[in-house]
Motif scaffolding. Sequence first.
Motif, mmCIF file in Angstrom:
data_model
loop_
_atom_site.group_PDB
_atom_site.id
_atom_site.type_symbol
_atom_site.label_atom_id
_atom_site.label_comp_id
_atom_site.label_asym_id
_atom_site.label_seq_id
_atom_site.Cartn_x
_atom_site.Cartn_y
_atom_site.Cartn_z
ATOM 1 N N ALA A 206 0.858 -1.185 0.000
ATOM 2 C CA ALA A 206 0.000 0.000 0.000
ATOM 3 C C ALA A 206 0.894 1.235 0.000
ATOM 4 O O ALA A 206 1.797 1.369 0.827
ATOM 5 C CB ALA A 206 -0.897 0.010 1.231
ATOM 6 N N VAL A 207 0.652 2.126 -0.959
ATOM 7 C CA VAL A 207 1.470 3.336 -1.069
ATOM 8 C C VAL A 207 1.425 4.156 0.212
ATOM 9 O O VAL A 207 2.433 4.711 0.657
ATOM 10 C CB VAL A 207 0.999 4.179 -2.273
ATOM 11 N N ALA A 208 0.251 4.226 0.855
ATOM 12 C CA ALA A 208 0.089 5.048 2.052
ATOM 13 C C ALA A 208 1.041 4.640 3.166
ATOM 14 O O ALA A 208 1.450 5.475 3.990
ATOM 15 C CB ALA A 208 -1.348 4.974 2.550
ATOM 16 N N ALA A 209 1.414 3.378 3.213
ATOM 17 C CA ALA A 209 2.307 2.903 4.268
ATOM 18 C C ALA A 209 3.707 3.477 4.128
ATOM 19 O O ALA A 209 4.489 3.438 5.090
ATOM 20 C CB ALA A 209 2.367 1.377 4.257
ATOM 21 N N PHE A 210 4.028 4.027 2.948
ATOM 22 C CA PHE A 210 5.380 4.540 2.709
ATOM 23 C C PHE A 210 5.382 5.988 2.231
ATOM 24 O O PHE A 210 6.435 6.515 1.873
ATOM 25 C CB PHE A 210 6.093 3.651 1.672
ATOM 26 N N SER A 211 4.221 6.627 2.259
ATOM 27 C CA SER A 211 4.097 7.969 1.699
ATOM 28 C C SER A 211 4.874 9.027 2.471
ATOM 29 O O SER A 211 5.182 10.094 1.929
ATOM 30 C CB SER A 211 2.621 8.368 1.618
ATOM 31 N N GLU A 212 5.189 8.759 3.738
ATOM 32 C CA GLU A 212 5.939 9.732 4.534
ATOM 33 C C GLU A 212 7.446 9.523 4.453
ATOM 34 O O GLU A 212 8.216 10.305 5.031
ATOM 35 C CB GLU A 212 5.486 9.665 5.997
ATOM 36 N N SER B 110 2.548 14.062 -9.680
ATOM 37 C CA SER B 110 2.253 15.215 -8.834
ATOM 38 C C SER B 110 3.084 15.130 -7.558
ATOM 39 O O SER B 110 3.782 14.145 -7.301
ATOM 40 C CB SER B 110 0.762 15.246 -8.476
ATOM 41 N N ASP B 111 2.937 16.159 -6.716
ATOM 42 C CA ASP B 111 3.685 16.180 -5.461
ATOM 43 C C ASP B 111 3.199 15.108 -4.485
ATOM 44 O O ASP B 111 3.867 14.845 -3.482
ATOM 45 C CB ASP B 111 3.550 17.560 -4.790
ATOM 46 N N GLN B 112 2.069 14.491 -4.761
ATOM 47 C CA GLN B 112 1.569 13.445 -3.871
ATOM 48 C C GLN B 112 2.264 12.099 -4.109
ATOM 49 O O GLN B 112 2.024 11.148 -3.373
ATOM 50 C CB GLN B 112 0.057 13.281 -4.052
ATOM 51 N N VAL B 113 3.115 12.041 -5.113
ATOM 52 C CA VAL B 113 3.888 10.823 -5.376
ATOM 53 C C VAL B 113 5.263 10.984 -4.747
ATOM 54 O O VAL B 113 6.010 11.898 -5.118
ATOM 55 C CB VAL B 113 4.036 10.569 -6.889
ATOM 56 N N PRO B 114 5.623 10.152 -3.769
ATOM 57 C CA PRO B 114 6.954 10.267 -3.149
ATOM 58 C C PRO B 114 8.049 10.225 -4.201
ATOM 59 O O PRO B 114 7.932 9.515 -5.210
ATOM 60 C CB PRO B 114 7.015 9.042 -2.226
ATOM 61 N N SER B 115 9.101 10.980 -3.979
ATOM 62 C CA SER B 115 10.164 11.107 -4.985
ATOM 63 C C SER B 115 10.769 9.761 -5.353
ATOM 64 O O SER B 115 11.097 9.513 -6.520
ATOM 65 C CB SER B 115 11.259 12.060 -4.481
ATOM 66 N N PHE B 116 10.899 8.844 -4.386
ATOM 67 C CA PHE B 116 11.532 7.557 -4.687
ATOM 68 C C PHE B 116 10.608 6.644 -5.500
ATOM 69 O O PHE B 116 11.054 5.620 -6.013
ATOM 70 C CB PHE B 116 11.985 6.853 -3.403
ATOM 71 N N MET B 117 9.336 7.025 -5.601
ATOM 72 C CA MET B 117 8.401 6.241 -6.399
ATOM 73 C C MET B 117 8.211 6.810 -7.801
ATOM 74 O O MET B 117 7.410 6.297 -8.579
ATOM 75 C CB MET B 117 7.049 6.134 -5.690
ATOM 76 N N ARG B 118 8.942 7.874 -8.118
ATOM 77 C CA ARG B 118 8.869 8.458 -9.457
ATOM 78 C C ARG B 118 10.017 7.932 -10.309
ATOM 79 O O ARG B 118 11.108 7.660 -9.816
ATOM 80 C CB ARG B 118 8.975 9.984 -9.375
ATOM 81 N N ALA B 119 9.749 7.822 -11.610
ATOM 82 C CA ALA B 119 10.798 7.431 -12.542
ATOM 83 C C ALA B 119 11.789 8.576 -12.692
ATOM 84 O O ALA B 119 11.541 9.695 -12.232
ATOM 85 C CB ALA B 119 10.195 7.077 -13.895
ATOM 86 N N ALA B 120 12.900 8.311 -13.327
ATOM 87 C CA ALA B 120 13.947 9.321 -13.487
ATOM 88 C C ALA B 120 13.444 10.558 -14.224
ATOM 89 O O ALA B 120 13.951 11.670 -14.017
ATOM 90 C CB ALA B 120 15.143 8.715 -14.211
ATOM 91 N N ASP B 121 12.450 10.371 -15.088
ATOM 92 C CA ASP B 121 11.900 11.513 -15.833
ATOM 93 C C ASP B 121 10.732 12.179 -15.107
ATOM 94 O O ASP B 121 10.025 13.009 -15.675
ATOM 95 C CB ASP B 121 11.472 11.083 -17.240
#
Length: 213
Positions: free
Chosen positions: A37-43, A109-120
């Motif tokens: 679950a994304v919420a478990a790691f969103s912080e 968007s900013d609601q996606v943690p940086s480590f869950m975003r692709a390099a682009d």
Amino acid sequence: MTNVLRSHDDVTPAIDALRAGALVLVPTETVYGVGVAVAAFSECETTPGPDTGYGRIFTLKQREVTQTVPWLVEGPSALDRYGRDVPAGIRRLADVFWPGALTLVVPASDQVPSFMRAADGTVALRMSSSPVVQRLIQACGSPLAVTSANTHGKPAPASFADVEERILEGVDVAIDAGATPCRDASTIVAVRDGEAIVLREGAINAQKIAEAL
């Protein structure tokens, strides 16, 4: 020992595990996946360690942690919540093919943690038609970060019987739904320079994508 549940039974243990940040094997309509679950790691401000549910995804798949994991979301509204400047073509494809075997890559968007975003700076989103997946998302109040349940380079399992033993042993809870209805991986589409690009042709062929646009 992994707790194995049947999809038609009470899946509360899987919901509890996801809420706690544990790793769960889930049946989608395409292939089986492992996810959290994304919420478990969103912080988390940095990539969670290898002992966490998220980190164990990469250990199990034997792939680099720098690779990102697609999200299974509740519906088209997720394009605005987790994406930004979403092109009209992407919205059109979601209208036509969601819920279904289509993954859409959008600027995160900013609601996606940086480590869950692709390099682009993108995130891959899909609304699965699996009732099990939708129930888990609704119960957790969170998207699920899910990738195919296979060692990197091996075929993705389209039935519970096809899941590698080491993968099954590496998750906290597994849901057995037998064979998946679709059996093919999802098609992945992104928009580059204003044009829809099929990054991976899967259950939905490129011609159908072109026709929808």
